[in-house]
Design a protein around this motif. Structure first.
Motif, PDB file in Angstrom:
ATOM      1  N   SER A   1       4.015   0.599  -2.608  1.00 10.22           N
ATOM      2  CA  SER A   1       3.786   1.807  -3.380  1.00 10.22           C
ATOM      3  C   SER A   1       3.635   2.995  -2.433  1.00 10.22           C
ATOM      4  CB  SER A   1       2.519   1.656  -4.231  1.00 10.22           C
ATOM      5  OG  SER A   1       1.356   1.715  -3.410  1.00 10.22           O
ATOM      6  N   ALA A   2       3.471   4.183  -3.001  1.00  6.03           N
ATOM      7  CA  ALA A   2       3.301   5.387  -2.185  1.00  6.03           C
ATOM      8  C   ALA A   2       1.855   5.579  -1.745  1.00  6.03           C
ATOM      9  CB  ALA A   2       3.765   6.610  -2.974  1.00  6.03           C
ATOM     10  N   GLN A   3       0.949   4.724  -2.181  1.00  4.34           N
ATOM     11  CA  GLN A   3      -0.466   4.850  -1.837  1.00  4.34           C
ATOM     12  C   GLN A   3      -0.674   4.793  -0.321  1.00  4.34           C
ATOM     13  OE1 GLN A   3      -2.842   1.292  -1.998  1.00  4.34           O
ATOM     14  NE2 GLN A   3      -4.395   2.322  -3.241  1.00  4.34           N
ATOM     15  N   THR A   4      -1.541   5.654   0.187  1.00  3.59           N
ATOM     16  CA  THR A   4      -1.938   5.606   1.594  1.00  3.59           C
ATOM     17  C   THR A   4      -3.439   5.360   1.677  1.00  3.59           C
ATOM     18  OG1 THR A   4      -2.257   8.000   1.687  1.00  3.59           O
ATOM     19  CG2 THR A   4      -0.089   7.151   2.326  1.00  3.59           C
ATOM     20  N   PHE A   5      -3.881   4.867   2.838  1.00  3.71           N
ATOM     21  CA  PHE A   5      -5.303   4.602   3.006  1.00  3.71           C
ATOM     22  C   PHE A   5      -5.751   4.949   4.419  1.00  3.71           C
ATOM     23  CE2 PHE A   5      -3.276   0.482   4.055  1.00  3.71           C
ATOM     24  CZ  PHE A   5      -3.808   0.247   5.314  1.00  3.71           C
ATOM     25  N   LEU A   6      -7.025   5.268   4.514  1.00  2.87           N
ATOM     26  CA  LEU A   6      -7.722   5.403   5.786  1.00  2.87           C
ATOM     27  C   LEU A   6      -9.053   4.688   5.607  1.00  2.87           C
ATOM     28  CD1 LEU A   6      -8.192   8.553   8.008  1.00  2.87           C
ATOM     29  CD2 LEU A   6     -10.099   7.044   7.492  1.00  2.87           C
ATOM     30  N   VAL A   7      -9.321   3.709   6.453  1.00  5.22           N
ATOM     31  CA  VAL A   7     -10.587   2.988   6.408  1.00  5.22           C
ATOM     32  C   VAL A   7     -11.393   3.376   7.629  1.00  5.22           C
ATOM     33  CG1 VAL A   7     -11.722   0.749   6.192  1.00  5.22           C
ATOM     34  CG2 VAL A   7      -9.432   1.070   5.235  1.00  5.22           C
ATOM     35  N   ASP A   8     -12.570   3.923   7.399  1.00  2.57           N
ATOM     36  CA  ASP A   8     -13.419   4.437   8.464  1.00  2.57           C
ATOM     37  C   ASP A   8     -14.665   3.562   8.555  1.00  2.57           C
ATOM     38  OD1 ASP A   8     -14.430   6.114  10.413  1.00  2.57           O
ATOM     39  OD2 ASP A   8     -15.180   7.620   8.991  1.00  2.57           O
ATOM     40  N   ALA A   9     -14.783   2.795   9.633  1.00  2.00           N
ATOM     41  CA  ALA A   9     -15.922   1.893   9.827  1.00  2.00           C
ATOM     42  C   ALA A   9     -16.823   2.463  10.915  1.00  2.00           C
ATOM     43  CB  ALA A   9     -15.443   0.501  10.215  1.00  2.00           C
ATOM     44  N   VAL A  10     -18.092   2.644  10.583  1.00  2.00           N
ATOM     45  CA  VAL A  10     -19.060   3.232  11.501  1.00  2.00           C
ATOM     46  C   VAL A  10     -20.251   2.291  11.631  1.00  2.00           C
ATOM     47  CG1 VAL A  10     -20.609   5.179  11.921  1.00  2.00           C
ATOM     48  CG2 VAL A  10     -18.366   5.570  10.871  1.00  2.00           C
ATOM     49  N   VAL A  11     -20.649   1.997  12.873  1.00  2.00           N
ATOM     50  CA  VAL A  11     -21.855   1.208  13.113  1.00  2.00           C
ATOM     51  C   VAL A  11     -22.834   2.058  13.910  1.00  2.00           C
ATOM     52  CG1 VAL A  11     -20.789  -1.062  12.947  1.00  2.00           C
ATOM     53  CG2 VAL A  11     -20.816   0.101  15.146  1.00  2.00           C
TER      54      VAL A  11
ATOM     55  N   VAL B   1     -11.166   3.023  13.103  1.00  2.00           N
ATOM     56  CA  VAL B   1     -10.427   3.645  12.004  1.00  2.00           C
ATOM     57  C   VAL B   1      -9.069   2.963  11.860  1.00  2.00           C
ATOM     58  CG1 VAL B   1      -9.461   5.798  11.107  1.00  2.00           C
ATOM     59  CG2 VAL B   1     -11.570   5.849  12.466  1.00  2.00           C
ATOM     60  N   ALA B   2      -8.690   2.674  10.627  1.00  2.00           N
ATOM     61  CA  ALA B   2      -7.367   2.099  10.361  1.00  2.00           C
ATOM     62  C   ALA B   2      -6.659   2.948   9.304  1.00  2.00           C
ATOM     63  CB  ALA B   2      -7.484   0.660   9.865  1.00  2.00           C
ATOM     64  N   ARG B   3      -5.395   3.232   9.564  1.00  2.00           N
ATOM     65  CA  ARG B   3      -4.576   3.972   8.606  1.00  2.00           C
ATOM     66  C   ARG B   3      -3.352   3.148   8.243  1.00  2.00           C
ATOM     67  NH1 ARG B   3      -6.361   7.912  12.224  1.00  2.00           N
ATOM     68  NH2 ARG B   3      -7.255   9.799  11.292  1.00  2.00           N
ATOM     69  N   GLY B   4      -2.888   3.288   7.007  1.00  2.00           N
ATOM     70  CA  GLY B   4      -1.697   2.561   6.598  1.00  2.00           C
ATOM     71  C   GLY B   4      -1.278   2.914   5.194  1.00  2.00           C
ATOM     72  N   ARG B   5      -0.456   2.034   4.638  1.00  2.00           N
ATOM     73  CA  ARG B   5       0.137   2.296   3.329  1.00  2.00           C
ATOM     74  C   ARG B   5       0.058   1.048   2.462  1.00  2.00           C
ATOM     75  NH1 ARG B   5       6.343   4.460   2.301  1.00  2.00           N
ATOM     76  NH2 ARG B   5       6.400   4.112   0.038  1.00  2.00           N
ATOM     77  N   ASP B   6      -0.404   1.208   1.235  1.00  2.00           N
ATOM     78  CA  ASP B   6      -0.424   0.184   0.183  1.00  2.00           C
ATOM     79  C   ASP B   6      -1.395  -0.948   0.497  1.00  2.00           C
ATOM     80  OD1 ASP B   6       0.038  -1.845  -1.732  1.00  2.00           O
ATOM     81  OD2 ASP B   6       2.105  -1.193  -1.994  1.00  2.00           O
ATOM     82  N   ILE B   7      -2.557  -0.922  -0.148  1.00  2.00           N
ATOM     83  CA  ILE B   7      -3.607  -1.907   0.130  1.00  2.00           C
ATOM     84  C   ILE B   7      -3.184  -3.326  -0.222  1.00  2.00           C
ATOM     85  CG2 ILE B   7      -5.401  -0.167  -0.153  1.00  2.00           C
ATOM     86  CD1 ILE B   7      -6.046  -1.375  -2.899  1.00  2.00           C
ATOM     87  N   TYR B   8      -2.305  -3.489  -1.206  1.00  2.00           N
ATOM     88  CA  TYR B   8      -1.859  -4.837  -1.575  1.00  2.00           C
ATOM     89  C   TYR B   8      -0.824  -5.348  -0.580  1.00  2.00           C
ATOM     90  CZ  TYR B   8      -4.167  -3.773  -6.004  1.00  2.00           C
ATOM     91  OH  TYR B   8      -5.093  -3.426  -6.965  1.00  2.00           O
ATOM     92  N   ALA B   9       0.102  -4.481  -0.189  1.00  2.00           N
ATOM     93  CA  ALA B   9       1.136  -4.904   0.757  1.00  2.00           C
ATOM     94  C   ALA B   9       0.530  -5.236   2.113  1.00  2.00           C
ATOM     95  CB  ALA B   9       2.195  -3.814   0.902  1.00  2.00           C
ATOM     96  N   VAL B  10      -0.476  -4.468   2.562  1.00  2.00           N
ATOM     97  CA  VAL B  10      -1.033  -4.705   3.894  1.00  2.00           C
ATOM     98  C   VAL B  10      -1.898  -5.957   3.923  1.00  2.00           C
ATOM     99  CG1 VAL B  10      -3.250  -3.460   3.815  1.00  2.00           C
ATOM    100  CG2 VAL B  10      -1.837  -3.364   5.893  1.00  2.00           C
ATOM    101  N   THR B  11      -2.294  -6.452   2.760  1.00  2.00           N
ATOM    102  CA  THR B  11      -3.029  -7.713   2.716  1.00  2.00           C
ATOM    103  C   THR B  11      -2.166  -8.868   3.233  1.00  2.00           C
ATOM    104  OG1 THR B  11      -4.594  -7.119   0.981  1.00  2.00           O
ATOM    105  CG2 THR B  11      -3.961  -9.428   1.093  1.00  2.00           C
ATOM    106  N   ALA B  12      -0.860  -8.790   3.023  1.00  2.00           N
ATOM    107  CA  ALA B  12       0.027  -9.883   3.439  1.00  2.00           C
ATOM    108  C   ALA B  12       0.021 -10.100   4.949  1.00  2.00           C
ATOM    109  CB  ALA B  12       1.442  -9.642   2.916  1.00  2.00           C
TER     110      ALA B  12
END
Length: 344
Positions: A267-277, A287-298
């Motif tokens: 899909s056209a969905q984009t994501f940025l996951v920001d993990a802070v400890v 930090v991780a950036r990418g596209r489509d949370i379902y596709a990147v699960t694979a």
């Protein structure tokens, strides 16, 4: 068709399952297609045109699950709700003596896996990795990588900067099961334990890295990271956040399912996951950036399978991604799919 080990995919015809099957093929594995719906399996085989092995199986029929896993080196469970499928498929994997990976985002289902299978899996020398997905797995890997040489921290925060969230039918079904199990309550990980509550969730501003920048998020929008992270890291406060737009999308029953926007079906969905400890006065970030949370699960799930079968693991039993794999190395291996930044 690949010539590598056979890997069963339970729920192969689902939205995420299809991505997993394709990723297995790209990595040289031979997928065994399985699931509850024989008709959908048949259609998937016909559409593939490459003659993969299809084996219908029901979670209430152990013999059918045993047939589905026969000859496989591992199984990836993509069939939710995982409250119904995880335990039966894990039991079948233990009987077959093979490794198990799932993509569960359900907090309670993941907690159940740790609770009910940790001792048995360790005694058997088996490998069981729950939540090896965008939610639960990726956040755990990022938090673990951000920790670096720290052995403990005071807090971990995982903020999900999604452009939007078009949920699949499976996501909606899993969410309904979770809400029913919680009796409509919220859940959080605080003071070293899961806590259920009926508090209103606050809207906050999260300082996502550029170019995303500050965004409004729902605080306490709790994801599977509250199970995976504290399963192996001594962090008493683990909190997750979701951008307001994505939270509204997934809560709206009228939001359509994801639609393919490229040749890979993403899909056209984009994501940025920001993990802070945070520990004392110190702070570290991944930090991780990418596209489509379902596709990147694979690629997350298939990279896990590849490392398990190659013996590139740190432990046996039930273990989260951050516990069983070298987190920074694992994340770097996902570079075709995820852009990673470590900010010590």
């Amino acid at each position: 068709m690949g010539s590598g080990p056979e890997v069963a995919v339970y729920g192969a015809y689902g939205h995420t399952g299809r991505f997993v099957v394709e990723q297995l093929r790209e990595r040289g594995f031979v997928p065994i297609l399985s699931g509850r719906d024989a008709g959908r399996l048949k259609s998937l085989v016909e559409a593939s045109g490459s003659g993969p092995d299809a084996r219908p199986a029901a979670v209430d029929d152990p013999a059918s699950l045993d047939r589905a896993l026969a000859g496989a080196a591992a199984v990836v469970n993509c069939a939710g709700p995982f409250a119904a499928t995880a335990a039966p498929v894990i039991e079948a994997a233990l009987r077959a003596g093979i490794s198990y990976v799932d993509v569960a985002a359900e907090i309670e289902a993941n907690a159940d896996t740790f609770t009910h299978f940790t001792d048995r899996a360790r005694a058997a020398g088996a490998v069981i990795v729950p939540a090896m997905a965008f939610y639960g797995g990726l956040g755990d890997l990022l938090v673990t990588a951000a920790m670096g040489d720290w052995t403990a921290a005071d807090e971990a925060h995982v903020a999900y900067g999604l452009s939007g969230w078009h949920p699949t039918a499976g996501t909606r079904a899993a969410g309904a099961v979770s809400r029913q199990r919680r009796d409509g309550r919220g859940v959080r990980y605080t003071k070293g334990r899961l806590e259920y509550h009926r508090d209103d969730l606050p809207t906050l501003e999260w300082p996502f890295p550029d170019p995303t920048g500050p965004r409004a998020v729902i605080g306490g929008f709790t994801m599977a990271d509250v199970v995976t992270v504290p399963s192996h890291l001594p962090i008493p406060e683990v909190r997750t956040y979701m951008t307001v737009e994505a939270a509204r999308d997934v809560s709206d029953p009228g939001t359509p399912a994801p639609a393919a926007a490229d040749e890979r079906g993403r899909s056209a969905q984009t994501f940025l996951v920001d993990a802070v400890v945070r520990s004392g006065g110190g702070e570290r970030r991944a930090v991780a950036r990418g596209r489509d949370i379902y596709a990147v699960t694979a690629p997350l799930a298939v990279e896990a399978v590849d490392r398990i079968l190659a013996g590139r693991t740190r432990t046996t039993g039930v273990a989260s991604a951050g516990a069983i794999f070298d987190a920074p190395d694992f994340l770097r291996a996902l570079s075709p799919h995820i852009h990673l930044e470590l900010r010590p």
